[in-house]
Design an enzyme around this catalytic site. Structure first.
Site, PDB file in Angstrom:
ATOM      1  N   CYS A 105      28.278  19.052  32.838  1.00 14.28           N
ATOM      2  CA  CYS A 105      28.114  20.300  33.626  1.00 14.28           C
ATOM      3  C   CYS A 105      29.311  21.097  32.648  1.00 14.28           C
ATOM      4  O   CYS A 105      28.944  21.687  31.604  1.00 14.28           O
ATOM      5  CB  CYS A 105      28.339  20.387  35.005  1.00 14.28           C
ATOM      6  N   HIS A 164      24.459  16.273  37.344  1.00 10.51           N
ATOM      7  CA  HIS A 164      25.489  15.554  37.624  1.00 10.51           C
ATOM      8  C   HIS A 164      25.227  14.063  38.003  1.00 10.51           C
ATOM      9  O   HIS A 164      25.137  13.801  39.285  1.00 10.51           O
ATOM     10  CB  HIS A 164      26.583  16.021  38.799  1.00 10.51           C
ATOM     11  N   GLU A 168      27.564  11.686  38.529  1.00  8.49           N
ATOM     12  CA  GLU A 168      28.380  10.928  39.270  1.00  8.49           C
ATOM     13  C   GLU A 168      28.088  11.425  40.863  1.00  8.49           C
ATOM     14  O   GLU A 168      28.880  10.930  41.528  1.00  8.49           O
ATOM     15  CB  GLU A 168      29.836  11.427  38.823  1.00  8.49           C
TER      16      GLU A 168
END
Lengths: 82, 236
Positions: free
Chosen positions: B86, B203, B205
């Site tokens: 990002c 994302h 994660e």
């Protein structure tokens, strides 16, 4: 003292959704004949103790290194002496 | 494997990354403040999401001159693995480590929702454990996610197989409806020509545990671990 007025604008062909939105708003307000709106940045940088020649070179470097991204933006500037 | 997560003023996904690497995958992952000048003992660097330096001027424009960035560039030059997520992707583009730029979403809205992305190639340290064409589900969370590059750069990206992810439907089709932000060619992630630096807008994660609704982001980190096990990337 030299004041640099810097204009950073999106290159032709790069879509400007912000400009498109403002164009729509102008039309909604009844402003006819708006063909295109492009939004850019205007910056004023004041320099101390430099010659005009020096200022031209330094502001050009500032634009290339940080103030504009050459992938999407063009820049131009004017100098004013005080 | 030893991971370093670069923290800029305004980063806000560093702890999510650290959690996945340490608690889910059992790896070493330390946070590195952006004013540090040297990186010691890191095999893989992660530039996390957030709003580094407030995204002032342009996203990533100020962050790319943070003191740590010289060491990040050096790590990449030596073939070390770098993952930008990002805002991290935006910083890597500004730094010239990745081609192109991320612009304001065409909708002029901040978008935060899960999307589907397709693995375009498994020939990277980041996707080697995925299947070609595999569809991953993970969230996007950005205002400037519209990937843009000029025609020449796009042609080079295609020629060198550097488009790693595209936004797709759940069925894996890269349609206009599946493109959340107006990215050229539905591009969601690209790597450099050497293939050791990846930028991705969604994302991974935040999609690495089933509890969070999807664990398909884990495959990126597992791929990096596999790559690290095969060879020490910093010595390549």
């Amino acid at each position: 003292m030299i004041r640099a007025k810097i204009y950073v604008t999106l290159k032709r062909g790069v879509l400007d959704p912000q400009g498109e939105t403002v164009k729509g708003a102008l039309e909604a307000l009844g402003f006819a004949g708006v063909k295109d709106v492009r939004i850019g940045k205007f910056m004023v940088i004041t320099l101390n103790d430099v010659s005009r020649e020096d200022a031209t070179r330094r502001v050009g470097e500032m634009c290339k290194k940080l103030l504009a991204n050459p992938v999407i933006e063009d820049f131009r500037f004017e100098l004013e002496e005080e | 494997m030893r991971f370093g997560i670069i923290v800029f003023p305004g980063s806000n996904c560093e702890l999510d990354c650290q959690w996945v690497l340490q608690s889910v995958l059992g790896q070493q992952a330390k946070l590195i403040w952006h004013r540090e000048k040297a990186l010691s003992d890191c095999d893989c660097l992660i530039l996390p999401g957030g709003f580094a330096h407030g995204d002032y001027l342009r996203t990533g424009a100020i962050a790319r001159f943070s003191p740590i960035m010289a060491a990040v560039e050096d790590h990449a030059r030596r073939g070390g693995v770098v993952l930008g997520i990002c805002n991290g992707f935006q910083i890597l583009c500004e730094a010239g480590l990745l081609p192109g730029v991320l612009l304001r979403n065409t909708s002029v809205n901040f978008i935060c929702r899960p999307v589907h992305i397709r693995v375009e190639t498994t020939e990277t340290p980041f996707t080697a454990t995925c299947a070609q064409g595999q569809v991953l589900r993970m969230p996007i969370n950005h205002n400037e996610g519209r990937y843009y590059a000029d025609d020449e750069t796009l042609a080079r990206l295609q020629a060198h197989n550097q488009v790693i992810f595209r936004y797709v439907t759940a069925a894996g089709e890269a349609t206009e409806q599946a493109n959340p932000n107006g990215s050229l060619g539905n591009i969601a992630g690209v790597c450099n020509e050497r293939r050791n630096v990846l930028g991705v807008m969604p994302h991974p994660e935040r999609a690495s545990e089933e509890l969070l609704g999807s664990a398909s982001g884990l495959s990126l980190f597992e791929s990096i671990l596999n790559y690290g096990r095969a060879a020490s990337p910093t010595h390549r």
